[in-house]
Design a protein around this motif. Structure first.
Motif, PDB file in Angstrom:
ATOM      1  N   UNK A  99       0.852  -1.190   0.000  1.00  0.00           N
ATOM      2  CA  UNK A  99       0.000   0.000   0.000  1.00  0.00           C
ATOM      3  C   UNK A  99       0.885   1.237   0.000  1.00  0.00           C
ATOM      4  N   UNK A 100       0.396   2.314  -0.618  1.00  0.00           N
ATOM      5  CA  UNK A 100       1.188   3.537  -0.720  1.00  0.00           C
ATOM      6  C   UNK A 100       0.264   4.749  -0.603  1.00  0.00           C
ATOM      7  N   UNK A 101       0.804   5.813   0.019  1.00  0.00           N
ATOM      8  CA  UNK A 101       0.097   7.083   0.112  1.00  0.00           C
ATOM      9  C   UNK A 101       0.962   8.162  -0.534  1.00  0.00           C
ATOM     10  N   UNK A 102       0.434   8.825  -1.542  1.00  0.00           N
ATOM     11  CA  UNK A 102       1.156   9.899  -2.233  1.00  0.00           C
ATOM     12  C   UNK A 102       0.195  11.065  -2.429  1.00  0.00           C
ATOM     13  N   UNK A 103       0.417  12.134  -1.679  1.00  0.00           N
ATOM     14  CA  UNK A 103      -0.463  13.291  -1.743  1.00  0.00           C
ATOM     15  C   UNK A 103       0.343  14.535  -1.395  1.00  0.00           C
ATOM     16  N   UNK A 104       0.353  15.505  -2.309  1.00  0.00           N
ATOM     17  CA  UNK A 104       1.154  16.701  -2.079  1.00  0.00           C
ATOM     18  C   UNK A 104       2.626  16.353  -2.037  1.00  0.00           C
ATOM     19  N   UNK A 105       3.356  16.859  -1.063  1.00  0.00           N
ATOM     20  CA  UNK A 105       4.806  16.610  -1.010  1.00  0.00           C
ATOM     21  C   UNK A 105       5.174  15.266  -0.384  1.00  0.00           C
ATOM     22  N   UNK A 106       4.194  14.556   0.190  1.00  0.00           N
ATOM     23  CA  UNK A 106       4.480  13.346   0.951  1.00  0.00           C
ATOM     24  C   UNK A 106       4.207  12.090   0.127  1.00  0.00           C
ATOM     25  N   UNK A 107       5.159  11.159   0.156  1.00  0.00           N
ATOM     26  CA  UNK A 107       4.969   9.820  -0.398  1.00  0.00           C
ATOM     27  C   UNK A 107       5.509   8.816   0.600  1.00  0.00           C
ATOM     28  N   UNK A 108       4.713   7.799   0.930  1.00  0.00           N
ATOM     29  CA  UNK A 108       5.153   6.772   1.863  1.00  0.00           C
ATOM     30  C   UNK A 108       4.490   5.461   1.471  1.00  0.00           C
ATOM     31  N   UNK A 109       5.201   4.348   1.647  1.00  0.00           N
ATOM     32  CA  UNK A 109       4.647   3.064   1.258  1.00  0.00           C
ATOM     33  C   UNK A 109       5.286   1.910   1.993  1.00  0.00           C
ATOM     34  N   UNK A 110       4.560   0.793   2.053  1.00  0.00           N
ATOM     35  CA  UNK A 110       5.064  -0.447   2.613  1.00  0.00           C
ATOM     36  C   UNK A 110       4.640  -1.575   1.685  1.00  0.00           C
ATOM     37  N   UNK A 111       5.560  -2.497   1.402  1.00  0.00           N
ATOM     38  CA  UNK A 111       5.277  -3.565   0.446  1.00  0.00           C
ATOM     39  C   UNK A 111       6.088  -4.801   0.798  1.00  0.00           C
ATOM     40  N   UNK A 112       5.500  -5.964   0.555  1.00  0.00           N
ATOM     41  CA  UNK A 112       6.143  -7.250   0.868  1.00  0.00           C
ATOM     42  C   UNK A 112       6.023  -8.162  -0.349  1.00  0.00           C
ATOM     43  N   UNK A 113       7.073  -8.949  -0.593  1.00  0.00           N
ATOM     44  CA  UNK A 113       7.046  -9.932  -1.672  1.00  0.00           C
ATOM     45  C   UNK A 113       7.681 -11.229  -1.213  1.00  0.00           C
ATOM     46  N   UNK A 114       6.974 -12.325  -1.451  1.00  0.00           N
ATOM     47  CA  UNK A 114       7.488 -13.673  -1.195  1.00  0.00           C
ATOM     48  C   UNK A 114       7.479 -14.422  -2.519  1.00  0.00           C
ATOM     49  N   UNK A 115       8.678 -14.753  -2.997  1.00  0.00           N
ATOM     50  CA  UNK A 115       8.809 -15.461  -4.265  1.00  0.00           C
ATOM     51  C   UNK A 115       9.000 -16.949  -4.001  1.00  0.00           C
ATOM     52  N   UNK A 116       8.073 -17.742  -4.482  1.00  0.00           N
ATOM     53  CA  UNK A 116       8.197 -19.187  -4.337  1.00  0.00           C
ATOM     54  C   UNK A 116       8.962 -19.764  -5.521  1.00  0.00           C
ATOM     55  N   UNK A 117       9.797 -20.741  -5.255  1.00  0.00           N
ATOM     56  CA  UNK A 117      10.566 -21.384  -6.303  1.00  0.00           C
ATOM     57  C   UNK A 117      10.369 -22.893  -6.212  1.00  0.00           C
ATOM     58  N   UNK A 118      10.847 -23.611  -7.194  1.00  0.00           N
ATOM     59  CA  UNK A 118      10.643 -25.049  -7.256  1.00  0.00           C
ATOM     60  C   UNK A 118      11.071 -25.722  -5.968  1.00  0.00           C
ATOM     61  N   UNK A 119      10.201 -26.550  -5.436  1.00  0.00           N
ATOM     62  CA  UNK A 119      10.520 -27.282  -4.211  1.00  0.00           C
ATOM     63  C   UNK A 119      11.506 -28.398  -4.506  1.00  0.00           C
ATOM     64  N   UNK A 120      12.260 -28.783  -3.492  1.00  0.00           N
ATOM     65  CA  UNK A 120      13.287 -29.805  -3.655  1.00  0.00           C
ATOM     66  C   UNK A 120      12.952 -31.035  -2.827  1.00  0.00           C
ATOM     67  N   UNK A 121      13.392 -32.148  -3.310  1.00  0.00           N
ATOM     68  CA  UNK A 121      13.233 -33.419  -2.598  1.00  0.00           C
ATOM     69  C   UNK A 121      14.597 -33.883  -2.096  1.00  0.00           C
ATOM     70  N   UNK A 122      14.684 -34.659  -0.987  1.00  0.00           N
ATOM     71  CA  UNK A 122      13.538 -35.162  -0.243  1.00  0.00           C
ATOM     72  C   UNK A 122      12.980 -34.102   0.696  1.00  0.00           C
ATOM     73  N   UNK A 123      11.817 -34.361   1.219  1.00  0.00           N
ATOM     74  CA  UNK A 123      11.236 -33.504   2.242  1.00  0.00           C
ATOM     75  C   UNK A 123      10.380 -32.371   1.726  1.00  0.00           C
ATOM     76  N   UNK A 124      10.213 -32.248   0.368  1.00  0.00           N
ATOM     77  CA  UNK A 124       9.365 -31.185  -0.178  1.00  0.00           C
ATOM     78  C   UNK A 124       9.772 -29.816   0.367  1.00  0.00           C
ATOM     79  N   UNK A 125      11.075 -29.549   0.390  1.00  0.00           N
ATOM     80  CA  UNK A 125      11.588 -28.315   0.981  1.00  0.00           C
ATOM     81  C   UNK A 125      11.578 -27.195  -0.046  1.00  0.00           C
ATOM     82  N   UNK A 126      11.053 -26.051   0.340  1.00  0.00           N
ATOM     83  CA  UNK A 126      10.813 -24.962  -0.588  1.00  0.00           C
ATOM     84  C   UNK A 126      11.978 -23.980  -0.654  1.00  0.00           C
ATOM     85  N   UNK A 127      12.303 -23.534  -1.872  1.00  0.00           N
ATOM     86  CA  UNK A 127      13.232 -22.430  -2.085  1.00  0.00           C
ATOM     87  C   UNK A 127      12.413 -21.152  -2.260  1.00  0.00           C
TER      88      UNK A 127
END
Length: 339
Positions: free
Chosen positions: A198-226
């Motif tokens: 989410x971001x707020x931009x109004x007049x001279x002020x701009x502020x934001x917070x953002x999160x990203x989780x990138x999933x990648x191919x899981x590995x065996x054994x154990x179905x462990x995620x990268x």
């Protein structure tokens, strides 16, 4: 007389249909001449995409009535110095279709993550090739963003994605991009990705917070995620004579189920408008516990020759002391034209 009336009626129908839908061809060509030094090796280069990646594309919009519109966009990136396409994909930058209304827009396809949208808006160097906050290259999880800079990096675009972007409510906007992994098997679950902020931009002020989780191919054994996680909080204030900005990011990679130490990353920057000339400077740092810090300085001077054409000079120096003691540099003098 009857033939004339029929012809006029046909033309009016065609005109009305044309007025309700639009197709826009657009593009950007950006090239610079300079040098790249990595370690002890320096090359004189002609490179594409100093301020922005070179691209061409089509935007489509059709009025469906009741404030609803169908939209689509396809965008192809290319290296203007060689003519090569982007990573072997015809429309490697974007390819999506969806609907738009007063509440925002919902689109499906290959799209930018909300993290990239907001980081580009919050970094005063705008994710250029000289941006001090640019990703330093491939991470253990396989994510890349940019070629220089101190920060860990992230994937700018997400495949097989569903994206929602809200309308602007008195300066407040929000969005989410969810990518279906489409790689589920009998032995492992899908490696989906999500980018939300989410971001707020109004007049001279701009502020934001953002999160990203990138999933990648899981590995065996154990179905462990990268996977790779990035969480950014940043903002800026425009005083008129100078715009000051800064931000804090946390990056963490998980490979084969093993979580790496958290990288604590931050930047400070300033942008000074001098008529058609704008000067920009940023400093960025990334630090992991019990490791040396990685530092980067980015400088840009941009001169607007017209509304569409900008001449620029850019410089970046970055030291990855967590890896080695070499100082890497990039310098370029270039031109960007939008059409």
């Amino acid at each position: 007389m009857k033939k004339s009336l029929v012809a006029l009626a046909a033309l009016s129908v065609i005109g009305a249909a044309s007025a309700q839908s639009t197709v826009t061809l657009y593009g950007l060509a950006d090239v610079y001449v300079g040098s790249d030094r990595v370690g002890r090796v320096s090359n004189t280069v002609v490179s594409s995409g100093g301020l922005n990646g070179s691209r061409w594309g089509l935007r489509v919009s059709e009025d469906l009535g009741g404030g609803l519109a169908a939209i689509a966009q396809i965008e192809s990136g290319f290296d203007i110095s060689t003519g090569a396409g982007q990573q072997g994909a015809l429309f490697g930058r974007q390819a999506f279709v969806g609907v738009k209304s007063g509440w925002g827009q919902l689109t499906v396809g290959r799209q930018y993550g909300v993290y990239d949208d907001m980081k580009g808006a919050l970094s005063l160097q705008g994710n250029s090739s000289f941006d001090a906050t640019g990703g330093r290259g491939a991470t253990a999880a396989g994510s890349v963003a940019g070629n220089v800079g101190a920060w860990t990096g992230y994937a700018p675009r997400i495949n097989n994605a569903i994206k929602f972007q809200s309308a602007n409510y008195s300066g407040f906007t929000a969005g989410v991009t969810y990518g279906l992994g489409e790689d589920k098997t009998a032995a492992r679950s899908a490696s989906s990705s999500i980018s939300i902020g989410a971001m707020y931009a109004n007049g001279p002020i701009t502020v934001g917070v953002v999160h990203q989780n990138e999933g990648f191919t899981r590995t065996l054994p154990g179905n462990r995620k990268n996977e790779l996680e990035n969480t950014l909080f940043a903002g800026s204030y425009n005083f008129g004579v100078v715009k000051l900005g800064g931000g804090y990011n946390e990056a963490r990679a998980r490979v084969a189920g093993v979580t790496s130490p958290k990288a604590k990353e931050w930047f400070l920057g300033a942008s000074v408008p001098l008529g058609a000339l704008t000067l920009k400077a940023q400093y960025a740092r990334s630090k992991v516990s019990n490791q040396n810090a990685d530092d980067s300085i980015g400088l840009q001077a941009e001169y607007d020759m017209s509304k569409r054409t900008t001449a620029y000079v850019g410089f970046n120096s970055y030291s990855l002391d967590s890896v080695n003691t070499d100082t890497n540099r990039r310098f370029g003098v270039g031109i960007r034209h939008r059409f």
